[in-house]
Design an enzyme around this catalytic site. Structure first.
Site, short mmCIF file in Angstrom:
data_model
loop_
_atom_site.label_atom_id
_atom_site.label_comp_id
_atom_site.label_asym_id
_atom_site.label_seq_id
_atom_site.Cartn_x
_atom_site.Cartn_y
_atom_site.Cartn_z
CG HIS A 143 -1.95 1.03 1.28
ND1 HIS A 143 -3.29 0.78 1.05
CD2 HIS A 143 -1.87 2.36 1.52
CE1 HIS A 143 -3.98 1.89 1.15
NE2 HIS A 143 -3.14 2.87 1.44
CG HIS B 265 -0.64 6.91 -1.25
ND1 HIS B 265 -1.92 6.89 -1.75
CD2 HIS B 265 -0.73 6.44 0.01
CE1 HIS B 265 -2.75 6.46 -0.80
NE2 HIS B 265 -2.05 6.18 0.28
N GLY C 183 -2.69 12.73 -0.95
CA GLY C 183 -3.05 13.88 -0.13
C GLY C 183 -3.78 14.96 -0.89
N GLY C 184 -3.51 16.19 -0.52
CA GLY C 184 -4.21 17.33 -1.10
C GLY C 184 -5.36 17.81 -0.23
CD GLU C 185 -6.08 14.32 2.59
OE1 GLU C 185 -4.98 14.74 2.16
OE2 GLU C 185 -6.30 13.12 2.84
CB THR D 246 -7.56 11.63 -0.63
OG1 THR D 246 -6.65 11.11 0.32
CG2 THR D 246 -8.75 12.24 0.07
CG HIS E 175 -5.28 3.00 6.83
ND1 HIS E 175 -4.00 2.87 6.35
CD2 HIS E 175 -5.99 3.62 5.84
CE1 HIS E 175 -3.95 3.38 5.12
NE2 HIS E 175 -5.14 3.82 4.78
CG ASP F 230 -0.96 5.33 4.05
OD1 ASP F 230 -1.28 5.37 2.85
OD2 ASP F 230 -1.58 5.93 4.94
CB SER G 297 -1.48 13.46 3.11
OG SER G 297 -2.82 13.03 3.04
#
Ligand code: ZN
Length: 390
Positions: free
Chosen positions: A73, A75, A80-82, A111, A236, A297, A301
């Protein structure tokens, strides 16, 4: 006619000599013969009469030898980008993967399924594979319906070589698109069919957030369909105590669970269970080790939200957290080495049906991690027989 470039290999054969091998099973001191990117033989003592063949012998006495870690897992093209465009996290670099002792991985979007695309994900995976780290991907992102290449999860898995499943689909999270039970059953069935028809895992990676529903939808899916636990990879599951306790029950019923190794001091203060401790507690609860995996992960983010869901801050997951969690499991939590190796190498390779990965055995890829015995620090790493770090 143009001449195809020939790669000149200096070391046609390598013998890694005298390391204590965990295949993941404890094998004792062995010599490992490597050639053409594969493990050719594992034996007490290997001697070759190499007429005209260049043989390099590497003295690995006093070292531990494990199958390279498999990170299921990651990225790989950032996430991210939240917190708006400026908070998009960067794509992964080969050097950080190597730091984590990782030789294979599975890339995911996350996300953002709008500015992060499947084309980008597949291209990055192919680039990393060319650089020596075999990388597969999952189709889709947090959202439902998933954004795929062909318009169908089943077709993506069957037709696109590096696609081995779908995800990470977000559940129990304010960033999820909140699929219904029927929608989730349809998605898992589509992935399963794609996997069956292409000889791939067709696995569904499930992001579980902090939402109060926890693993409810997954339990309902098992109760209300004929789909097996093996199709689901909830991740998670160590993010808070309530979710972890649900994960223990879920595993007792036969489910598979994944723990995330990237974390922050603040997350742990707020109740996240470090992956090493979560593994220890799972094993103490009588869960077979085959049902547990770790993943990083990495490059995702790690956002911090307040009670109203407002973003308070954000950091980035790291590949190096996998080796750190391995060290913590063995040295601080007294998890037997063999079980830790399964959790980080063999189990994820088996779960995601990654061919020739996750074992030190003849016929498997020469993905070999050498660690010093006392502190479990990285000594060297080989990916398909190529030295990535020494
Ligand atoms: Zn996630």
């Amino acid at each position: 006619m143009s001449k195809r470039p020939q790669e000149i290999k200096m070391d046609q054969l390598i013998i890694i000599s005298g390391a204590e091998v965990y295949s993941p099973e404890k094998c004792g001191k062995k010599d490992i013969l490597v050639g053409g990117g594969k493990i050719l033989a594992v034996d007490d003592e290997i001697r070759l009469n190499g007429d005209g063949v260049y043989i390099k012998r590497i003295d690995a006495d006093g070292l531990l030898c494990l199958p390279g870690f498999v990170d299921s897992h990651v990225h790989i093209c950032g996430g991210g980008g939240e917190g708006g465009f400026a908070s998009r996290t960067p794509e992964i670099q080969l050097s950080s993967i190597i730091e984590g002792g990782i030789t294979s991985q599975v890339g995911v979007l996350g996300t953002d399924g709008t500015t992060r695309t499947m084309s980008n994900l597949i291209a990055k995976a192919r680039g990393l594979t060319e650089e020596g780290i075999d990388t597969w991907v999952l189709t889709g992102s947090y959202q439902f319906p998933p954004r795929t290449v062909t318009g169908s999860v089943t077709d993506d898995i069957i037709l696109i070589q590096p696609v081995v499943g779908t995800g990470e689909i977000a559940l129990s999270d304010h960033r999820s698109s909140h699929p219904s039970l029927e929608e989730l059953i349809r998605l898992v069935s589509d992935a399963r069919l794609g996997g069956m028809l292409s000889g791939k895992a067709g696995i569904v990676d499930i992001h579980l957030g902090d939402g109060s529903d926890g693993m409810k939808l997954l339990r309902e899916l098992i109760e209300n369909s004929d789909l097996p636990y093996s199709q689901l990879q909830p991740t998670h599951t160590n993010r808070n105590l309530q979710l972890f306790e649900e994960a223990v029950e879920y595993a007792k019923n036969g489910g598979y669970v994944d723990f995330t190794t990237s974390t922050t001091a603040l997350f742990i203060e707020e109740g996240e269970i470090p992956a090493a401790e979560a593994l220890k507690r799972m094993l103490e609860s009588g869960i077979p080790v085959e049902q547990v995996t770790f993943s990083t992960d990495a490059q995702g983010s790690l956002p911090q939200f307040d009670k109203e869901g407002n973003l308070m801050g954000l950091t980035t997951g790291k590949s190096s957290s996998l080796l750190e969690a391995f060290r913590e499991a063995v040295l601080d939590m007294d998890v037997p080495l063999e079980e830790a190796v399964r959790t980080l190498s063999t189990n994820p390779a088996d779960r995601f049906l990654l061919p020739s990965k996750g074992r030190i055995e003849p016929g498997f890829d020469a993905d070999i991690l050498l660690l010093d015995k006392d502190k479990l620090q990285l000594h060297s790493l080989y990916a398909k027989g190529e030295c990535m770090a020494a």
